[in-house]
Design a protein around this motif. Structure first.
Motif, PDB file in Angstrom:
ATOM      1  N   LYS A 223      -0.710 -44.530   6.276  1.00  0.00           N
ATOM      2  CA  LYS A 223      -1.229 -43.185   6.390  1.00  0.00           C
ATOM      3  C   LYS A 223      -2.742 -43.273   6.520  1.00  0.00           C
ATOM      4  O   LYS A 223      -3.415 -43.864   5.675  1.00  0.00           O
ATOM      5  CB  LYS A 223      -0.827 -42.392   5.158  1.00  0.00           C
ATOM      6  CG  LYS A 223      -1.380 -41.012   5.120  1.00  0.00           C
ATOM      7  CD  LYS A 223      -0.900 -40.292   3.862  1.00  0.00           C
ATOM      8  CE  LYS A 223      -1.599 -38.975   3.745  1.00  0.00           C
ATOM      9  NZ  LYS A 223      -1.244 -38.295   2.508  1.00  0.00           N
ATOM     10  N   LEU A 224      -3.272 -42.682   7.558  1.00  0.00           N
ATOM     11  CA  LEU A 224      -4.711 -42.672   7.762  1.00  0.00           C
ATOM     12  C   LEU A 224      -5.330 -41.644   6.837  1.00  0.00           C
ATOM     13  O   LEU A 224      -5.015 -40.465   6.892  1.00  0.00           O
ATOM     14  CB  LEU A 224      -5.042 -42.326   9.217  1.00  0.00           C
ATOM     15  CG  LEU A 224      -6.523 -42.277   9.580  1.00  0.00           C
ATOM     16  CD1 LEU A 224      -7.168 -43.656   9.386  1.00  0.00           C
ATOM     17  CD2 LEU A 224      -6.682 -41.816  11.013  1.00  0.00           C
ATOM     18  N   LEU A 225      -6.206 -42.112   5.930  1.00  0.00           N
ATOM     19  CA  LEU A 225      -6.850 -41.220   4.968  1.00  0.00           C
ATOM     20  C   LEU A 225      -8.170 -40.675   5.476  1.00  0.00           C
ATOM     21  O   LEU A 225      -8.608 -39.621   5.066  1.00  0.00           O
ATOM     22  CB  LEU A 225      -7.092 -41.947   3.649  1.00  0.00           C
ATOM     23  CG  LEU A 225      -5.855 -42.391   2.893  1.00  0.00           C
ATOM     24  CD1 LEU A 225      -6.259 -43.113   1.619  1.00  0.00           C
ATOM     25  CD2 LEU A 225      -4.971 -41.208   2.575  1.00  0.00           C
ATOM     26  N   GLY A 226      -8.788 -41.411   6.331  1.00  0.00           N
ATOM     27  CA  GLY A 226     -10.066 -40.961   6.835  1.00  0.00           C
ATOM     28  C   GLY A 226     -10.574 -41.893   7.911  1.00  0.00           C
ATOM     29  O   GLY A 226     -10.115 -43.023   8.044  1.00  0.00           O
ATOM     30  N   TYR A 227     -11.514 -41.404   8.668  1.00  0.00           N
ATOM     31  CA  TYR A 227     -12.124 -42.181   9.735  1.00  0.00           C
ATOM     32  C   TYR A 227     -13.625 -42.084   9.537  1.00  0.00           C
ATOM     33  O   TYR A 227     -14.173 -40.987   9.505  1.00  0.00           O
ATOM     34  CB  TYR A 227     -11.709 -41.592  11.086  1.00  0.00           C
ATOM     35  CG  TYR A 227     -12.261 -42.328  12.263  1.00  0.00           C
ATOM     36  CD1 TYR A 227     -13.436 -41.910  12.871  1.00  0.00           C
ATOM     37  CD2 TYR A 227     -11.614 -43.433  12.774  1.00  0.00           C
ATOM     38  CE1 TYR A 227     -13.946 -42.585  13.961  1.00  0.00           C
ATOM     39  CE2 TYR A 227     -12.117 -44.104  13.861  1.00  0.00           C
ATOM     40  CZ  TYR A 227     -13.282 -43.675  14.455  1.00  0.00           C
ATOM     41  OH  TYR A 227     -13.786 -44.346  15.534  1.00  0.00           O
ATOM     42  N   TYR A 228     -14.276 -43.212   9.362  1.00  0.00           N
ATOM     43  CA  TYR A 228     -15.702 -43.222   9.083  1.00  0.00           C
ATOM     44  C   TYR A 228     -16.419 -44.154  10.046  1.00  0.00           C
ATOM     45  O   TYR A 228     -15.912 -45.212  10.385  1.00  0.00           O
ATOM     46  CB  TYR A 228     -15.965 -43.689   7.646  1.00  0.00           C
ATOM     47  CG  TYR A 228     -15.293 -42.810   6.626  1.00  0.00           C
ATOM     48  CD1 TYR A 228     -15.940 -41.685   6.136  1.00  0.00           C
ATOM     49  CD2 TYR A 228     -14.012 -43.076   6.182  1.00  0.00           C
ATOM     50  CE1 TYR A 228     -15.317 -40.859   5.218  1.00  0.00           C
ATOM     51  CE2 TYR A 228     -13.388 -42.247   5.277  1.00  0.00           C
ATOM     52  CZ  TYR A 228     -14.041 -41.147   4.793  1.00  0.00           C
ATOM     53  OH  TYR A 228     -13.425 -40.326   3.890  1.00  0.00           O
ATOM     54  N   VAL A 229     -17.587 -43.761  10.465  1.00  0.00           N
ATOM     55  CA  VAL A 229     -18.427 -44.570  11.343  1.00  0.00           C
ATOM     56  C   VAL A 229     -19.615 -45.056  10.526  1.00  0.00           C
ATOM     57  O   VAL A 229     -20.164 -44.312   9.713  1.00  0.00           O
ATOM     58  CB  VAL A 229     -18.906 -43.732  12.550  1.00  0.00           C
ATOM     59  CG1 VAL A 229     -19.827 -44.541  13.442  1.00  0.00           C
ATOM     60  CG2 VAL A 229     -17.710 -43.218  13.345  1.00  0.00           C
ATOM     61  N   THR A 230     -20.016 -46.293  10.754  1.00  0.00           N
ATOM     62  CA  THR A 230     -21.126 -46.853   9.979  1.00  0.00           C
ATOM     63  C   THR A 230     -22.451 -46.190  10.350  1.00  0.00           C
ATOM     64  O   THR A 230     -22.607 -45.630  11.431  1.00  0.00           O
ATOM     65  CB  THR A 230     -21.260 -48.367  10.220  1.00  0.00           C
ATOM     66  OG1 THR A 230     -21.544 -48.602  11.593  1.00  0.00           O
ATOM     67  CG2 THR A 230     -20.008 -49.106   9.817  1.00  0.00           C
ATOM     68  N   ASP A 231     -23.412 -46.302   9.436  1.00  0.00           N
ATOM     69  CA  ASP A 231     -24.753 -45.821   9.734  1.00  0.00           C
ATOM     70  C   ASP A 231     -25.493 -46.895  10.533  1.00  0.00           C
ATOM     71  O   ASP A 231     -24.912 -47.907  10.937  1.00  0.00           O
ATOM     72  CB  ASP A 231     -25.501 -45.430   8.451  1.00  0.00           C
ATOM     73  CG  ASP A 231     -25.825 -46.597   7.536  1.00  0.00           C
ATOM     74  OD1 ASP A 231     -25.655 -47.770   7.933  1.00  0.00           O
ATOM     75  OD2 ASP A 231     -26.252 -46.337   6.393  1.00  0.00           O
ATOM     76  N   LEU A 232     -26.762 -46.706  10.764  1.00  0.00           N
ATOM     77  CA  LEU A 232     -27.581 -47.613  11.559  1.00  0.00           C
ATOM     78  C   LEU A 232     -27.566 -49.045  11.019  1.00  0.00           C
ATOM     79  O   LEU A 232     -27.714 -50.000  11.767  1.00  0.00           O
ATOM     80  CB  LEU A 232     -29.016 -47.081  11.615  1.00  0.00           C
ATOM     81  CG  LEU A 232     -30.020 -47.843  12.447  1.00  0.00           C
ATOM     82  CD1 LEU A 232     -29.610 -47.816  13.919  1.00  0.00           C
ATOM     83  CD2 LEU A 232     -31.391 -47.228  12.290  1.00  0.00           C
ATOM     84  N   PHE A 233     -27.349 -49.196   9.717  1.00  0.00           N
ATOM     85  CA  PHE A 233     -27.369 -50.514   9.075  1.00  0.00           C
ATOM     86  C   PHE A 233     -25.972 -51.097   8.848  1.00  0.00           C
ATOM     87  O   PHE A 233     -25.822 -52.105   8.173  1.00  0.00           O
ATOM     88  CB  PHE A 233     -28.124 -50.427   7.747  1.00  0.00           C
ATOM     89  CG  PHE A 233     -29.531 -49.954   7.915  1.00  0.00           C
ATOM     90  CD1 PHE A 233     -30.506 -50.801   8.402  1.00  0.00           C
ATOM     91  CD2 PHE A 233     -29.869 -48.652   7.617  1.00  0.00           C
ATOM     92  CE1 PHE A 233     -31.807 -50.360   8.589  1.00  0.00           C
ATOM     93  CE2 PHE A 233     -31.162 -48.194   7.792  1.00  0.00           C
ATOM     94  CZ  PHE A 233     -32.139 -49.056   8.291  1.00  0.00           C
ATOM     95  N   GLY A 234     -24.928 -50.451   9.371  1.00  0.00           N
ATOM     96  CA  GLY A 234     -23.570 -50.948   9.217  1.00  0.00           C
ATOM     97  C   GLY A 234     -22.920 -50.550   7.911  1.00  0.00           C
ATOM     98  O   GLY A 234     -21.859 -51.040   7.557  1.00  0.00           O
ATOM     99  N   ARG A 235     -23.533 -49.621   7.176  1.00  0.00           N
ATOM    100  CA  ARG A 235     -22.969 -49.169   5.899  1.00  0.00           C
ATOM    101  C   ARG A 235     -22.170 -47.893   6.115  1.00  0.00           C
ATOM    102  O   ARG A 235     -22.466 -47.110   7.003  1.00  0.00           O
ATOM    103  CB  ARG A 235     -24.095 -48.862   4.903  1.00  0.00           C
ATOM    104  CG  ARG A 235     -24.979 -50.025   4.591  1.00  0.00           C
ATOM    105  CD  ARG A 235     -26.111 -49.589   3.713  1.00  0.00           C
ATOM    106  NE  ARG A 235     -26.884 -48.565   4.413  1.00  0.00           N
ATOM    107  CZ  ARG A 235     -28.159 -48.295   4.179  1.00  0.00           C
ATOM    108  NH1 ARG A 235     -28.801 -48.955   3.241  1.00  0.00           N
ATOM    109  NH2 ARG A 235     -28.792 -47.365   4.849  1.00  0.00           N
ATOM    110  N   TYR A 236     -21.160 -47.719   5.283  1.00  0.00           N
ATOM    111  CA  TYR A 236     -20.458 -46.443   5.279  1.00  0.00           C
ATOM    112  C   TYR A 236     -19.942 -46.168   3.886  1.00  0.00           C
ATOM    113  O   TYR A 236     -19.832 -47.051   3.053  1.00  0.00           O
ATOM    114  CB  TYR A 236     -19.351 -46.378   6.330  1.00  0.00           C
ATOM    115  CG  TYR A 236     -18.176 -47.263   6.090  1.00  0.00           C
ATOM    116  CD1 TYR A 236     -17.002 -46.755   5.566  1.00  0.00           C
ATOM    117  CD2 TYR A 236     -18.227 -48.614   6.393  1.00  0.00           C
ATOM    118  CE1 TYR A 236     -15.912 -47.569   5.342  1.00  0.00           C
ATOM    119  CE2 TYR A 236     -17.139 -49.432   6.180  1.00  0.00           C
ATOM    120  CZ  TYR A 236     -15.990 -48.904   5.656  1.00  0.00           C
ATOM    121  OH  TYR A 236     -14.929 -49.709   5.439  1.00  0.00           O
TER     122      TYR A 236
END
Length: 64
Positions: free
Chosen positions: A1-14
């Motif tokens: 089950k997909l709980l969420g979709y997140y894209v990293t910030d400029l530094f690769g953090r999320y």
């Protein structure tokens, strides 16, 4: 089950909500081989858990 979709910030953090359980982190980039990591978030007294991963994505041989 997909709980969420997140894209990293400029530094690769999320950041995502801290929910106890087992999860897969999937790293995708066009032209590269997908990487998948399994993590387990355990209940603790504190409210923050920090994970740090270095993920190397190899170039894909497939042409889109």
């Amino acid at each position: 089950k997909l709980l969420g979709y997140y894209v990293t910030d400029l530094f690769g953090r999320y950041y995502f909500p801290r929910l106890v359980g087992e999860y897969f982190l999937i790293f995708k980039k066009t032209g590269f081989v997908e990487q998948k990591l399994e993590i387990t978030v355990q209940k603790k007294i504190d409210t923050k858990t920090t994970f740090s991963f270095d993920v190397d994505l190899a170039k894909s041989d497939q042409v889109n």
